[in-house]
Scaffold this motif. Structure first.
Motif, PDB file in Angstrom:
ATOM      1  N   ARG A   1      48.301  38.329  41.424  1.00 35.16           N
ATOM      2  CA  ARG A   1      49.518  39.139  41.481  1.00 35.16           C
ATOM      3  C   ARG A   1      50.520  38.675  40.432  1.00 35.16           C
ATOM      4  O   ARG A   1      51.173  39.499  39.768  1.00 35.16           O
ATOM      5  CB  ARG A   1      50.126  39.041  42.885  1.00 35.16           C
TER       6      ARG A   1
ATOM      7  N   ARG B   1      48.104  41.792  38.403  1.00 35.98           N
ATOM      8  CA  ARG B   1      47.062  42.580  39.065  1.00 35.98           C
ATOM      9  C   ARG B   1      47.656  43.382  40.223  1.00 35.98           C
ATOM     10  O   ARG B   1      48.512  42.876  40.956  1.00 35.98           O
ATOM     11  CB  ARG B   1      45.966  41.648  39.592  1.00 35.98           C
ATOM     12  N   ARG B   2      47.189  44.616  40.407  1.00 32.99           N
ATOM     13  CA  ARG B   2      47.659  45.438  41.520  1.00 32.99           C
ATOM     14  C   ARG B   2      47.239  44.811  42.853  1.00 32.99           C
ATOM     15  O   ARG B   2      46.184  44.187  42.957  1.00 32.99           O
ATOM     16  CB  ARG B   2      47.107  46.860  41.409  1.00 32.99           C
ATOM     17  N   ARG B   3      48.082  45.027  43.860  1.00 32.00           N
ATOM     18  CA  ARG B   3      47.882  44.343  45.137  1.00 32.00           C
ATOM     19  C   ARG B   3      46.509  44.614  45.741  1.00 32.00           C
ATOM     20  O   ARG B   3      45.830  43.684  46.184  1.00 32.00           O
ATOM     21  CB  ARG B   3      48.975  44.764  46.123  1.00 32.00           C
TER      22      ARG B   3
END
Length: 225
Positions: A109, A113-115
């Motif tokens: 994160r 990076r997307r959750r």
């Protein structure tokens, strides 16, 4: 060592009048597990912190993949620690407000990076470390050994090339500590990461490929039997 991935040469570090390192040398190859041993106050943790770029030596050099860590600015050095280095400490140092899966996903994160993708990757590592059932629990709800497995998953989730483990079993009983070491060494050997393993316990050092002793701020290779 020729072609070392991570290398310290003549590292000197003092804290006020106290010399923690007095010309320490250490070279680590890619995929190698090296145990750094020594009595309390010998300088072994200081050496780890210099190798990881957490603190800068007073003199001497630390190079990683041909790059001088001492010559790097704070921002790229921090990025290096976030993406290519992983850390496991004695007490795990998990974020108490986050669930275990959120703790493992945290390096991803922080790197943007997307959750959903980050947590999916984190859950894969929880499975590999045999603690997938803890994903939605918080650190205060798990045992010490379970917490260390979560911390190891967090250290490995971003695919680092070097893991720095500082007394990773120091707060665990012997049985739990051996299980944690079994899982950690298997995981790093599967990924090809190198490990700098600081410990004062011979049973933990036995998991390493070789041992180095730090005494009075200097390093000495331990001859294999």
């Amino acid at each position: 060592m020729t072609g070392a991935l991570l290398e310290a040469k003549g590292v000197v570090k003092a804290f006020g009048p106290t010399a923690a390192l007095a010309g320490a040398d250490l070279a680590i190859g890619a995929g190698e597990v090296v145990a750094v041993m020594g009595p309390s106050g010998s300088g072994k943790s200081t050496l780890l912190h210099c190798l990881a770029g957490i603190i800068a030596p007073d003199s001497g050099t630390v190079t990683y993949d041909g790059r001088d860590l001492g010559g790097m600015a704070d921002v790229p050095r921090s990025a290096l620690r976030r993406t290519e280095f992983g850390f496991v400490f004695q007490f795990g140092q998990l974020v108490p407000e986050l669930t275990c899966v959120e703790n493992v996903a945290l390096p991803l994160r922080l790197d943007g990076r997307r959750r959903r993708k980050a947590e999916a990757q984190a859950r894969e590592w929880l499975v590999r470390l045999e603690v997938e059932e803890l994903a939605d629990k918080r650190p205060g709800e798990v045992s010490g050994g379970q917490g260390q497995r979560v911390a190891i998953a967090r250290a490995l989730v971003s695919g680092p090339r070097v893991i720095f483990a500082d007394e990773p079993t120091g707060a665990l009983d012997s049985f739990t500590g051996e299980r944690v070491m079994d899982l950690m060494t298997q995981a790093v050997r599967d990924t090809g990461a190198a490990v700098v393993l600081v410990t004062h316990e011979a049973r933990v050092a036995a998991y390493a490929d070789r041992e180095v002793v730090v005494r009075d701020g200097r390093t000495r290779e331990v001859a294999l039997a």
